[in-house]
Design an enzyme around this catalytic site. Sequence first.
Site, PDB file in Angstrom:
ATOM      1  N   GLU A   1       9.485  17.566  13.823  1.00  0.00           N
ATOM      2  CA  GLU A   1      10.004  17.344  12.797  1.00  0.00           C
ATOM      3  C   GLU A   1       9.648  17.808  12.145  1.00  0.00           C
ATOM      4  O   GLU A   1       8.298  18.859  11.440  1.00  0.00           O
ATOM      5  CB  GLU A   1       9.374  15.844  12.685  1.00  0.00           C
ATOM      6  CG  GLU A   1      10.562  15.235  11.266  1.00  0.00           C
ATOM      7  CD  GLU A   1      10.314  13.945  10.420  1.00  0.00           C
ATOM      8  OE1 GLU A   1      10.838  13.676  10.023  1.00  0.00           O
ATOM      9  OE2 GLU A   1       9.194  13.371  11.177  1.00  0.00           O
TER      10      GLU A   1
ATOM     11  N   CYS B   1      13.028  11.251   6.739  1.00  0.00           N
ATOM     12  CA  CYS B   1      13.419  11.279   8.254  1.00  0.00           C
ATOM     13  C   CYS B   1      14.554  10.907   9.398  1.00  0.00           C
ATOM     14  O   CYS B   1      14.760  11.028   9.787  1.00  0.00           O
ATOM     15  CB  CYS B   1      12.716   9.547   8.599  1.00  0.00           C
ATOM     16  SG  CYS B   1      11.365   9.528   8.006  1.00  0.00           S
TER      17      CYS B   1
ATOM     18  N   LYS C   1       1.102  -1.002  -0.069  1.00  0.00           N
ATOM     19  CA  LYS C   1       0.368   0.116  -0.630  1.00  0.00           C
ATOM     20  C   LYS C   1       0.964   0.885  -0.469  1.00  0.00           C
ATOM     21  O   LYS C   1       1.567   1.446   1.092  1.00  0.00           O
ATOM     22  CB  LYS C   1      -0.979  -0.173   1.202  1.00  0.00           C
ATOM     23  CG  LYS C   1      -1.994   0.788   1.289  1.00  0.00           C
ATOM     24  CD  LYS C   1      -1.520   2.610   1.357  1.00  0.00           C
ATOM     25  CE  LYS C   1      -2.649   3.389   1.203  1.00  0.00           C
ATOM     26  NZ  LYS C   1      -2.323   4.670  -0.036  1.00  0.00           N
TER      27      LYS C   1
ATOM     28  N   GLU D   1       9.142   2.347  11.370  1.00  0.00           N
ATOM     29  CA  GLU D   1      10.065   3.071  10.854  1.00  0.00           C
ATOM     30  C   GLU D   1       9.408   4.433  10.366  1.00  0.00           C
ATOM     31  O   GLU D   1       8.722   5.277  10.014  1.00  0.00           O
ATOM     32  CB  GLU D   1      10.809   3.099  10.282  1.00  0.00           C
ATOM     33  CG  GLU D   1      12.036   4.225   9.913  1.00  0.00           C
ATOM     34  CD  GLU D   1      12.457   4.912   8.826  1.00  0.00           C
ATOM     35  OE1 GLU D   1      12.020   6.084   9.643  1.00  0.00           O
ATOM     36  OE2 GLU D   1      12.003   5.052   7.700  1.00  0.00           O
TER      37      GLU D   1
END
Length: 461
Positions: free
Chosen positions: A365, A268, A160, A234
């Site tokens: 972030e 990330c 997906k 993650e």
Amino acid sequence: MPIATVNPANGETLKTYQAMGEEEIERRLQLAEATFRTWRTTSFEERARLLNRAAGLLDDIQQDIAKVMTTEMGKPVKQARAEAAKCAKAMRWYAEHAESLLADEEPAEGDVKDSGASRALVRYRPLGPVLAVMPWNFPLWQVVRFAAPALMAGNVGLLKHASNVPQTALFLEDLFHQAGYPEGCFQTLLVGSGAIDEILRDERVKAATLTGSEPAGRAVAATAGDMVKKTVLELGGSDPYIVMPSADVDRAAEIAVTARVQNNGQSCIAAKRFIVHTDVYDRFAERFVEGMKALKVGDPLEEDTEVGPLSSEQGRADLEELVDDARRSGASVLCGGQRPEGPGWYYPPTVIADVTREMRIHREETFGPVATLYRAADLDEAVLIANDSAFGLSSNVWTRDEAEVDRFVRDLEAGGVFVNGMTASHPALPFGGVKRSGYGRELSGHGIREFCNITTVWHGA
């Protein structure tokens, strides 16, 4: 969110897709289950042959898929080609090493006797169909670093992908098909995020892996927990980049630019918080800002572009909010900080200093080319600032002092510590984080074993 290719360089919608209906999803789940029954018994030699063939095909069409990735999510085309090459390298690495990584393990002879056995061993067996919920920022690499070990372990994959990279998602299914994999070994489920919960609850899906945002990870973990299914997550990162007085400061500043803006800053594991010892702070800041200002921002399809647009209009708006909040709260903007005029979702390389704990940009972030700069009095304060985050994906440390290296490795709350270099992933090294950056590991032997049934085999005397 519609399933569509929207060029972030100009906002133009190039292709739209209809989500798969219930009947098609059911057909693909049935196919995955049926294919697994036979795929799990194939030899490592056959699995390696097919994976090496997929790697060769990817090499042959590297430029074509690079252009697709760039058009879908905006990464500079040179970086897109490098991503495709990295995927082929990882495929070949797992084709070569998977059999030894999953070889039977035999306990010490004395321990076998103590257990009352004539023989005992540990065998790694595949689980079955694994659902991979993958992000748009590295649309090829994120999938391949799951698919290569999963297929070599004897599992089958259900992808997906993010809704803004549908062409890349369909390419991946076709790549494995063209390589000769049995139908059903790797399938793309062209569905929206609302379909994930029901698919994950299906008993034929045995486990899931997700790379993405913390909210998405929470949702998948909650469903998997309810169904008692294995997951690897993650999630986000706000990696520290620490520079100490003994470091090569000029080199640290040069690498810092790349570490912050790779993939247009949308990574990330990009360094995001730059923590510099006060003795070398001014020198580092000057060099770093110079480097950020010198970057060429422009059309990602041009070979000399270093920073392209953000992937979406909303992504740029979110980044602007963090910068504006910091500015209002007293932060200093050393470069950038204002969106440019014109089409596309561009944002300039930006450096912000005088950041405090109360600012959103300290806690959240920054997913774009925005760096925050901190001054640390000593090693202890550097560690305190670095660990003052909900995230713990990776970290970067610049020092020539081995005692300092030992301290950072001991004390930094992160899944990786990269010394005198920037964080990067490699198939031979485990990858993953702690705290709200997720759990479990991808890549290396640790990654391939995540989706295996670790089976104890005991023979009586």
